[in-house]
Design a protein around this motif. Structure first.
Motif, PDB file in Angstrom:
ATOM      1  N   VAL A 165       3.068  -3.893 -11.868  1.00  0.00           N
ATOM      2  CA  VAL A 165       4.029  -5.274 -11.836  1.00  0.00           C
ATOM      3  C   VAL A 165       4.556  -5.278 -13.395  1.00  0.00           C
ATOM      4  CG1 VAL A 165       3.346  -7.444 -11.649  1.00  0.00           C
ATOM      5  CG2 VAL A 165       2.362  -6.144  -9.881  1.00  0.00           C
ATOM      6  N   GLY A 213       7.217  -3.342 -13.898  1.00  0.00           N
ATOM      7  CA  GLY A 213       8.232  -3.334 -13.025  1.00  0.00           C
ATOM      8  C   GLY A 213       8.769  -2.211 -12.347  1.00  0.00           C
ATOM      9  N   HIS A 270       9.374   1.168 -10.018  1.00  0.00           N
ATOM     10  CA  HIS A 270      10.087   0.987  -8.391  1.00  0.00           C
ATOM     11  C   HIS A 270      10.601   2.028  -8.247  1.00  0.00           C
ATOM     12  CE1 HIS A 270      13.679  -1.544  -8.449  1.00  0.00           C
ATOM     13  NE2 HIS A 270      13.621  -0.756  -9.732  1.00  0.00           N
ATOM     14  N   ILE A 299      10.779  -7.916 -12.747  1.00  0.00           N
ATOM     15  CA  ILE A 299      10.640  -8.433 -11.474  1.00  0.00           C
ATOM     16  C   ILE A 299       9.492  -9.403 -11.836  1.00  0.00           C
ATOM     17  CG2 ILE A 299       9.127  -6.617 -11.023  1.00  0.00           C
ATOM     18  CD1 ILE A 299      11.562  -8.353  -8.518  1.00  0.00           C
ATOM     19  N   GLU A 300       8.433  -9.182 -12.360  1.00  0.00           N
ATOM     20  CA  GLU A 300       7.326 -10.309 -12.572  1.00  0.00           C
ATOM     21  C   GLU A 300       8.024 -11.721 -13.269  1.00  0.00           C
ATOM     22  OE1 GLU A 300       4.526  -9.596 -15.891  1.00  0.00           O
ATOM     23  OE2 GLU A 300       3.445 -11.449 -15.004  1.00  0.00           O
ATOM     24  N   ILE A 327      10.055 -13.384 -10.430  1.00  0.00           N
ATOM     25  CA  ILE A 327       9.468 -14.104  -9.379  1.00  0.00           C
ATOM     26  C   ILE A 327       8.517 -15.284  -9.839  1.00  0.00           C
ATOM     27  CG2 ILE A 327       9.517 -11.958  -7.807  1.00  0.00           C
ATOM     28  CD1 ILE A 327       6.373 -11.675  -8.112  1.00  0.00           C
ATOM     29  N   PRO A 367       0.430 -12.036 -10.411  1.00  0.00           N
ATOM     30  CA  PRO A 367       0.623 -10.706 -10.689  1.00  0.00           C
ATOM     31  C   PRO A 367      -0.498  -9.929 -10.729  1.00  0.00           C
ATOM     32  CG  PRO A 367       1.958 -11.921 -12.376  1.00  0.00           C
ATOM     33  CD  PRO A 367       1.069 -12.756 -11.402  1.00  0.00           C
ATOM     34  N   LEU A 403      -0.923  -9.671  -6.928  1.00  0.00           N
ATOM     35  CA  LEU A 403       0.200  -8.932  -6.340  1.00  0.00           C
ATOM     36  C   LEU A 403       0.009  -7.551  -6.478  1.00  0.00           C
ATOM     37  CD1 LEU A 403       2.307 -10.084  -4.767  1.00  0.00           C
ATOM     38  CD2 LEU A 403       3.664 -10.373  -6.781  1.00  0.00           C
ATOM     39  N   MET A 417      -0.261  -4.473  -3.738  1.00  0.00           N
ATOM     40  CA  MET A 417       0.563  -3.270  -3.648  1.00  0.00           C
ATOM     41  C   MET A 417       0.088  -1.943  -3.639  1.00  0.00           C
ATOM     42  SD  MET A 417       3.424  -5.131  -3.179  1.00  0.00           S
ATOM     43  CE  MET A 417       2.678  -6.598  -2.860  1.00  0.00           C
ATOM     44  N   THR A 447       6.619 -13.360  -3.177  1.00  0.00           N
ATOM     45  CA  THR A 447       5.944 -12.083  -2.672  1.00  0.00           C
ATOM     46  C   THR A 447       7.050 -11.338  -2.017  1.00  0.00           C
ATOM     47  OG1 THR A 447       3.831 -13.339  -2.614  1.00  0.00           O
ATOM     48  CG2 THR A 447       3.969 -11.209  -1.449  1.00  0.00           C
ATOM     49  N   MET A 452       9.315  -9.383  -4.311  1.00  0.00           N
ATOM     50  CA  MET A 452       8.325  -8.348  -4.925  1.00  0.00           C
ATOM     51  C   MET A 452       8.223  -6.944  -3.900  1.00  0.00           C
ATOM     52  SD  MET A 452       6.693  -7.419  -7.575  1.00  0.00           S
ATOM     53  CE  MET A 452       5.907  -5.688  -8.200  1.00  0.00           C
ATOM     54  N   TYR A 486      11.772  -5.386  -3.591  1.00  0.00           N
ATOM     55  CA  TYR A 486      12.049  -4.469  -4.965  1.00  0.00           C
ATOM     56  C   TYR A 486      11.320  -3.306  -4.826  1.00  0.00           C
ATOM     57  CZ  TYR A 486      11.500  -3.664  -9.924  1.00  0.00           C
ATOM     58  OH  TYR A 486      11.579  -3.082 -11.231  1.00  0.00           O
TER      59      TYR A 486
END
Lengths: 258, 258, 258, 258
Positions: free
Chosen positions: A90, A93, A95, B66-67, B70, B82, B85, B89, B110, B113, B116
Motif C-alpha cells: 500500500v 503503491g 500495482h 494511491i494511499e 484515498i 492502510p 487495507l 489485499m 476502498t 484502492m 487501482y
C-alpha cells in the motif's frame, strides 16, 4: 466451474495449522497423519469441495492464494509476514505496471508477491549477493510461473542498480543504510522505498542515512497482528501472538531542481 | 524526468500532518499557513523538487501515491486504514485481472484502492444502498481516473449480486452477516471474503453465519500500527497511537460436490 | 548480611526459564539438568552469591520475591499475571491495613499477593465454592507464612459475604455479574472492585450489571506486556509475546443518600 | 458510615475526564462548567453519594484512591503511569515494611505511591538534584500526609546513597546507567531495581551497565494498556490509546562470596 487440473496447485486444508500445498501430477497420493488423500482422483472436480482421507477424515480442497504460496516457499531465509507485506504494498503503491527493485532476493517470497502484483506489464528487478539464494528463488519463481516478470541479478545493492526511474524499492538486507544511495539514484522522483529491519538500531541508522540522502516522508512503524477468537458468547483475543517481526521504514525520493 | 503537468495531482508535503493534494489547473495558488505556493509555476518541473512559499518556507512537491489519494477522499464515511487495507489485499490475493465485489461503496476509498490493483484487466462491482454515497464515490473515482474499472450498483447486498464467479468480496456494512449468503453465491469456489467490523459482537455474529454458510479458513484478527520515532540516540515508540479501527474477518468459499 | 537459613526459600536462578524455588531443609540436594546443587551447603551464606553445580555450571542464589513465589504456586487454576495484578493493586489502592474480599480463592496465588500487601494490620477474606481448591490455597498460604492475614471461607459469592465495609473486592469467577450485588453490599462507599474476565462477553455482561447496581468509574481494560531484548547495537522487541490473558474491569461503589 | 470531614479529600466525579479533587475546608464551593457544587454542605454526609450542582447536574462524591491522588500531583515532571507503577511494585515486591531508595524524586508522585505501600513500618529515601522539584515533592507529600514515611535527600544518585541494605530501588532519571553502581552498593543482596527509560538507547546502555555490575534476572519490558468499551451488543476496544510511556527494566543484585 473452477476445475482442478493435473498441474494445479491445490491447498489441502484442515485448519490454520494443518494444511498442505501439492500438485496432483507430483503428489498423486498425499500421506498425512489424518490419512491418505487420493489427489489424482481430484482432477476434473471443482475447487472448494470437501473430500475424505483413507481414515475418513474430512479435508477441503482450495485453490491457494498468493499468501498461501509464499508462506510455503523455502524457509532458508525469513519470509516477510503478510501484515508487513500488505502495508509495504500500500505504501509503495505497487500495482500492475509498476517497476520495482528489490534487494535482497532471499528465497524469493517477497519477489513472488511483487511479481504477482506488477504483472502483466510491470517488472521486478531483484538483487542478491549469495548465488545459492538466487538459485532457490529462481526455482520458487519458476514453480509459481512468475519468473517472466522478474529479472534476478547477482549483485550488491551498495554498488548500485542497473535500472533507472523505477517506481519503488524494497530493501531487506542486514545493512540497508549502505543501499540508500543506490536507491536514491535509481528511483524516479517521488518513488518510495520500503525497508525491513528487525532492530531499533538498524532503523535508527537507516533513517539518519535516508535523511542525509534527501528522502522525505520518512516514517518507521511496526505492525502488530492478533487473532480474535470470535465464538458465540465466548469471544476473546487469542493468547498466542507474535510479538515482533520487523520495523518498516518508508521514504520518498526528492531531487534538486536543476 | 517525471514532469508536473497542468492536471497532475501534486502532493505538497511538509510533514506527516501538514500536506495538501491539489492540481495546478484547479489551484493555481495554494494558500497555507506556511505562506502561498505558486502551483502554476511548477508545471513542467520535475516531481520531487523542493520549493519555497511566499513566506520562504520549504515544501516538497511529490507525486501522490494511491494511499495519499484515498486518505484525502470524502470523509462522510470512515475510510479503511492502510494497515487494514494492506492485509485485506494480501489475504484476498487481489491483483491485476481480479474481479471483486464490494459492499458498501461508502465514499469510494476502498473502491479506488481495489480498482487501482485490479486494473487494467480486472473489475470492481461496488454495491451501495444510499444514493448520495454512491454519488460521492462516483465523483471520487472519476477524479482519480479509476471509474472505468468500477461498476457502481445501487442495491442491497442481502438481496444478492448480479455477478458470478468473482475472485473476492469486500464487505464493510453494519450487518455483514446479512450479506454472507449473497457472497457464498457469487464467489468462485475458494474465493475469499474480507469483512470489516468495528465491534466484537459483529465479528461474533458474522463468524457464526460464515461457518453455517460453509466458509472455511475463517479467521478474525486486528492489526495494530505504531510509529517508531527513530532518531540517533533517542529512539522510542510514538506515544500517539490509534487503539482500534476494526476487526478483519476472512473466509473462503467451499462447495458441495455434485 | 542477609544469610540463608535452613528454612529459607531460595530461588536458584539461571535465566528467565531455568529457575527453581526450594528450601535447604526440604531439598538438601537439588537435581537439575545443569547438575546437582548442594543446597545444605548454602546455609549460613549470603543471598546473592553465585555457586557451582556438580557439572560446574553457575547458578545464582536469590531470595525469591512475592512474584517468584506466586508464579510457582499450584497451577490447578490459572494464576493472575503480574501485569494484571499490578494494575489491580494500584486501582484498588491495596496496602497495609486494607480489608479485602476475594472471590474465588483458586490456588491462592492472588490471595497470597493480597495478604502480602495488606499485612500486618489488614486482612483478606477469600471465598471459594470448591473445597479442594480451598485446601490447596490453605497449604500454599501456610507454606508462605501468610495464612494469619487470610480468612478462607467456603461459600458462593452470589449468596453474599459476611464482611461489611471492606475497602476493596477482587473478583475472578466465571459468572462475576452474579456477585456484583454481594460486593455492592459489603464494600464501603467508594470502595473499588476489580474483576477479571477472559472474554468480551463476560466483560459486557458484567459492566451492564455494575451500572445497574450503581457502580461508577467503571472502566474495562486490557494490559499487554512485551519484552524488549535490549542488547548493545541489536535491540529489538521479543518475538514471543502473550497475546491475551484477561480483561480487567474496575468500578466504585456509590450509595443513596438517606 | 464513612463520613466526609472538613479536611477530607473528596473526588468529585462525573466521568473519566471530568473529575476534581478538593477539600471542603479549602474549596467550600467548587465552580465547574457543570455548575457550582456546595462542598461545605457535604461535610457529615457519606462518601459515595450523588449530589446536584447549581445547574442540576449530577456528580458523585468519592473518597479518592491513591491513584486518583498521584495523578493529580504537580505535572512539572512526567508522572509514572499506573500500568507501569503496578508492575514495578509487583516486581520489586514493595509492601509494608520495605525500605526503598528512589532517584529522582520529581514531583513526588512515585514517592507518594511508594510511601503509601511501605507504611507504617517501612521507609522511602528519595534523592533529587533539583531543589525546586524537591520542594514541590515535599508539599505534595505533606498534603497527602505521607511525609513521615519519606526522607527527601538533595543529592545525585551517581555519588552514592547514604542508606545500606535497602530492599528495592526505583530509578527514573535521564542517565540511569550512572546510578547503577550506587544501587549495587546500597541494595541488599537479591534486592531489585526498577528503572524507567523512555528510549531504546537508554534501555540498551542501562542493561549493559547492569550486566557489568553483576545484576541478574535483568529484563526490559513495555506495558501497553488499552480500554475496552464494553457495552451491550457493541463492545469494542477504545480507539484512543497511549502508544508508549517508557520501558521498564528490572534486575537483582548479586554479591561475590567472601
Amino acid at each position: 466451474m473452477d476445475a482442478i487440473e493435473e498441474n494445479s496447485f491445490i491447498l489441502v486444508y484442515r485448519d490454520r495449522r494443518r494444511k498442505w500445498i501439492v500438485r496432483p501430477s507430483e503428489t498423486p497420493r498425499l500421506h498425512t497423519h489424518l490419512g491418505v488423500l487420493d489427489c489424482e482422483a481430484l482432477v476434473g472436480k471443482s475447487f472448494g469441495i470437501t473430500v475424505k482421507t483413507s481414515l475418513n477424515d474430512e479435508l477441503v480442497i482450495l485453490r491457494p492464494t498468493i499468501e498461501d504460496m509464499i508462506l510455503k516457499l523455502s524457509r532458508r531465509t525469513q519470509v516477510v509476514y503478510p501484515k508487513d507485506l500488505g502495508m509495504m504494498m500500500v505504501k509503495c503503491g505497487i500495482h500492475s505496471g509498476s517497476r520495482v527493485i528489490e534487494s535482497g532476493t532471499g528465497s524469493g517470497a517477497t519477489t513472488a508477491m511483487l511479481a504477482y502484483l506488477v504483472m502483466p506489464e510491470g517488472h521486478v528487478y531483484s538483487y542478491e549477493v549469495r548465488e545459492e539464494f538466487q538459485e532457490t528463488a529462481r526455482k520458487n519463481l519458476e514453480r509459481l510461473g512468475l519468473q517472466k516478470f522478474v529479472t534476478l541479478r547477482l549483485g550488491d545493492a551498495k554498488e548500485g542498480f542497473e535500472e533507472e526511474e523505477v517506481d519503488a524499492g524494497i530493501l531487506d538486507i542486514g545493512d540497508p543504510w549502505e543501499a540508500v544511495a543506490s536507491f536514491q539514484k535509481s528511483l524516479r522522483p517521488s518513488g518510495v522505498i520500503s525497508v525491513i529491519t528487525p532492530t531499533t538500531n538498524q532503523a535508527e541508522r537507516l533513517v539518519e542515512k535516508m535523511r542525509e540522502a534527501g528522502f522525505v516522508g520518512i516514517e518507521t512503524m511496526e505492525i502488530m497482528m492478533r487473532y480474535l477468537e470470535a465464538r458465540s458468547g465466548m469471544t476473546r483475543p487469542s493468547n498466542i501472538m507474535i510479538g515482533h517481526t520487523a520495523y518498516l521504514t518508508f521514504g520518498r525520493k526528492t531531487v534538486h531542481e536543476k
